[in-house]
Design an enzyme around this catalytic site. Structure first.
Site, mmCIF file in Angstrom:
data_model
loop_
_atom_site.group_PDB
_atom_site.id
_atom_site.type_symbol
_atom_site.label_atom_id
_atom_site.label_comp_id
_atom_site.label_asym_id
_atom_site.label_seq_id
_atom_site.Cartn_x
_atom_site.Cartn_y
_atom_site.Cartn_z
ATOM 1 N N ASP A 252 -6.330 -5.608 1.057
ATOM 2 C CA ASP A 252 -4.896 -5.847 1.182
ATOM 3 C C ASP A 252 -4.423 -5.619 2.613
ATOM 4 O O ASP A 252 -5.035 -4.867 3.383
ATOM 5 C CB ASP A 252 -4.112 -4.904 0.256
ATOM 6 C CG ASP A 252 -4.212 -5.300 -1.206
ATOM 7 O OD1 ASP A 252 -4.682 -6.412 -1.485
ATOM 8 O OD2 ASP A 252 -3.811 -4.482 -2.056
ATOM 9 N N PHE A 253 -3.293 -6.206 2.933
ATOM 10 C CA PHE A 253 -2.638 -6.036 4.228
ATOM 11 C C PHE A 253 -2.504 -4.555 4.593
ATOM 12 O O PHE A 253 -2.783 -4.153 5.724
ATOM 13 C CB PHE A 253 -1.255 -6.701 4.157
ATOM 14 C CG PHE A 253 -0.342 -6.401 5.309
ATOM 15 C CD1 PHE A 253 -0.494 -7.053 6.525
ATOM 16 C CD2 PHE A 253 0.696 -5.492 5.165
ATOM 17 C CE1 PHE A 253 0.363 -6.780 7.583
ATOM 18 C CE2 PHE A 253 1.558 -5.219 6.213
ATOM 19 C CZ PHE A 253 1.392 -5.863 7.427
#
Length: 293
Positions: free
Chosen positions: A67-68
């Site tokens: 994820d970011f």
């Protein structure tokens, strides 16, 4: 770890076939948006311009996703054959991953197996989120499983928190974040799954600490240094150690991955010929071009 920049890519492992980097928090792996100049892909191109493959959209073949907001070990294949070999390991669930996290509150049970099925949230205003089965608006929930082990109890910025080791036995989008939130212990700094209330920490406290890909000719075994230590973040104050991280990793490597049974898709398919390694690598490349954040 300082915030990400184009120049400060941290390489944990490098061979002719693979690179494993220590991804920073709050940076995308890749992006088709013209305004997003800083991604792991752009860091790789800056550091290793000679390794970029013009035959791929992003120049590099990412073997999996983070994820970011998540930091830690991220594997990149440097050619089609290497991508195909890694793809097979992920497809057959032979890869072992373990994450470190700080979660809100005191987790009472030292060891837990979280088995909430996860699906897409179709509720208006929450379509960017995942949710557990039984939640209103939860669409197509699928089985998934996470093993949680308590490492330490302490405080973060004066509030009680627990440091945990998370081992995902499946790979659903946002799985660890959803599972921690579902038991009432959201990850520190997870703005999305705290319903936009946990915005004070400088980052989300989730880190891909350990990655083992049992490739036949080049097994990859990498740890990304633990960022949740007082010397790197003075707001984290551990008070009591419950389990030693090194001992837990030894136990994880000894036991086989648990096979999670999934319901068959209700679709009738014709049998197809076996894919070649090149076709599998191409398929993985297409999958990696989807932004899963």
């Amino acid at each position: 770890m300082e915030p990400a920049s184009l120049e400060n890519l941290c390489v944990l492992y490098h061979s002719a076939n693979y690179i494993v980097v220590n991804k920073h928090w709050d940076i995308r792996i890749d992006s088709k948006m013209w305004y997003e100049k800083q991604t792991v892909q752009s860091q790789l191109k800056h550091r290793f311009p000679e390794l970029a493959d013009p035959g791929t959209y992003y120049g590099f073949r990412f073997c999996h996703q983070l994820d970011f907001s998540t930091s830690g070990a991220l594997c990149v294949a440097l050619n089609k054959a290497a991508a195909g070999h890694a793809y097979r390991c992920f497809k057959d669930r032979l890869v072992t991953k373990a994450y470190l996290a700080l979660v809100r509150g005191i987790v009472a049970e030292e060891k837990m197996t979280l088995g909430f099925a996860i699906g897409k949230n179709t509720t208006e205003g929450k379509t960017h989120m995942m949710c557990t089965e039984g939640t209103e608006g939860c669409e197509n929930p699928k089985p998934c499983q996470t093993e949680l082990t308590v490492l330490e109890y302490g405080e973060y910025d004066g509030d009680p928190v627990t440091k945990v080791l998370l081992q995902p036995l499946t790979g659903r989008t946002h799985q660890l974040r959803v599972h921690c939130s579902a038991i009432g212990h959201p990850i520190v700094g997870d703005y999305t799954y705290s319903l936009r209330s946990d915005s004070a920490p400088y980052r989300m406290m989730l880190h891909a600490y350990f990655l083992h890909i049992p490739l036949e000719h080049e097994p990859i075994h990498v740890t990304a240094p633990d960022p949740f230590v007082p010397t790197l973040d003075s707001k984290w104050a551990p008070q009591r150690c419950v389990n030693a991280l090194e001992d837990l990793l030894k136990n994880i490597l000894k036991k086989p991955q648990t096979e999670i049974q999934e319901e068959p898709e209700p679709v009738h398919r014709r049998s197809s010929p076996v894919e070649s390694e090149e076709q599998q690598a191409q398929c993985q490349q297409w999958l990696c071009e989807w932004n899963l954040d």
